[in-house]
Design an enzyme around this catalytic site. Structure first.
Site, mmCIF file in Angstrom:
data_model
loop_
_atom_site.group_PDB
_atom_site.id
_atom_site.type_symbol
_atom_site.label_atom_id
_atom_site.label_comp_id
_atom_site.label_asym_id
_atom_site.label_seq_id
_atom_site.Cartn_x
_atom_site.Cartn_y
_atom_site.Cartn_z
ATOM 1 N N SER A 84 0.852 -1.190 0.000
ATOM 2 C CA SER A 84 0.000 0.000 0.000
ATOM 3 C C SER A 84 0.884 1.235 0.000
ATOM 4 O O SER A 84 2.018 1.199 0.480
ATOM 5 C CB SER A 84 -0.898 0.013 1.240
ATOM 6 O OG SER A 84 -1.529 1.271 1.407
ATOM 7 N N TYR A 109 -0.979 -0.750 10.639
ATOM 8 C CA TYR A 109 -1.267 -1.125 9.247
ATOM 9 C C TYR A 109 -0.153 -0.625 8.326
ATOM 10 O O TYR A 109 0.341 -1.368 7.474
ATOM 11 C CB TYR A 109 -2.612 -0.529 8.819
ATOM 12 C CG TYR A 109 -3.007 -0.912 7.412
ATOM 13 C CD1 TYR A 109 -3.510 -2.178 7.124
ATOM 14 C CD2 TYR A 109 -2.888 -0.004 6.366
ATOM 15 C CE1 TYR A 109 -3.877 -2.536 5.841
ATOM 16 C CE2 TYR A 109 -3.250 -0.347 5.073
ATOM 17 C CZ TYR A 109 -3.743 -1.613 4.819
ATOM 18 O OH TYR A 109 -4.090 -1.963 3.536
#
Length: 207
Positions: A84, A109
């Site tokens: 990401s 994350y």
């Protein structure tokens, strides 16, 4: 092939999942690591890892380790890991895989996504000279359950989110490219921590 399954927060089930796959096929043309979670509260798994890092990084690392021979058995195998753009906010602490020093859901994350990129770099280095390639990607801001539940927002269709992964798993033009990060089917520049070869090796050894 029949579906194979496992709880990726439990490393013993990751190993069992790999075993299921190996009983069904000798060779894998592509392994796409796309599992991902984001949680709001710190949870430590039965293996002693913070949950986000366990599913998003350690499960990928272990599954790839156990299936790499099958990928090598393909004529030109590929490993694709979905990272990401949030990797740019990640901070790897090699002495704290439980988030004991402080937990933030978004930070956990982001750290797991940085780990995805570093894992790809280290894996590609080990695959150099072989026909197997390893790359990672940013899928885009996609309308998944994770995005809805954690961030309260929508995004692009899931089909669009799969596009770069499918491209890296199958496109002839990337057959000789390895250890790179892609965004929207194009090679992109990673954040500075993701270009730290020493950190990539240290994370690999710790993992």
């Amino acid at each position: 092939c029949e579906p194979a399954w496992g709880d990726l927060s439990r490393m013993r089930e990751v190993v069992a999942l790999a075993r299921q796959v190996r009983t069904q096929t000798r060779a894998l043309d592509a392994l796409v690591n796309n599992a991902g979670v984001s949680v709001g509260e710190r949870t430590v798994t039965e293996d002693g890892f913070e949950l986000t890092l366990a599913v998003n990084h350690f499960a990928h690392f272990l599954l790839t380790h156990h299936l790499l021979d099958a990928v090598r058995a393909a004529p030109a195998g590929r490993v694709v890991t979905v990272a990401s753009m949030t990797h740019s906010s990640g901070r790897i602490d090699l002495d704290d895989f439980t988030a004991a020093k402080g937990f933030d859901g978004y930070g956990a994350y982001s750290t797991s996504k940085l780990a995805n990129v570093l894992f790809t770099v280290a894996l590609a280095r080990r695959l150099a000279g072989s026909p197997v390639i390893a790359n990672c990607c940013h899928p885009g801001v996609i309308s998944t359950k994770l995005l809805h539940s954690r961030f309260g927002m929508g995004g692009a269709p899931v089909e669009r989110g799969a596009r770069t992964s499918v491209y890296l798993a199958s496109a002839p033009e990337v057959a000789t490219i390895s250890g790179k990060y892609f965004d929207d089917c194009r090679e992109a520049t990673t954040a500075r921590p993701a270009r730290d070869a020493k950190l990539a090796e240290s994370l690999w050894e710790a993992s």
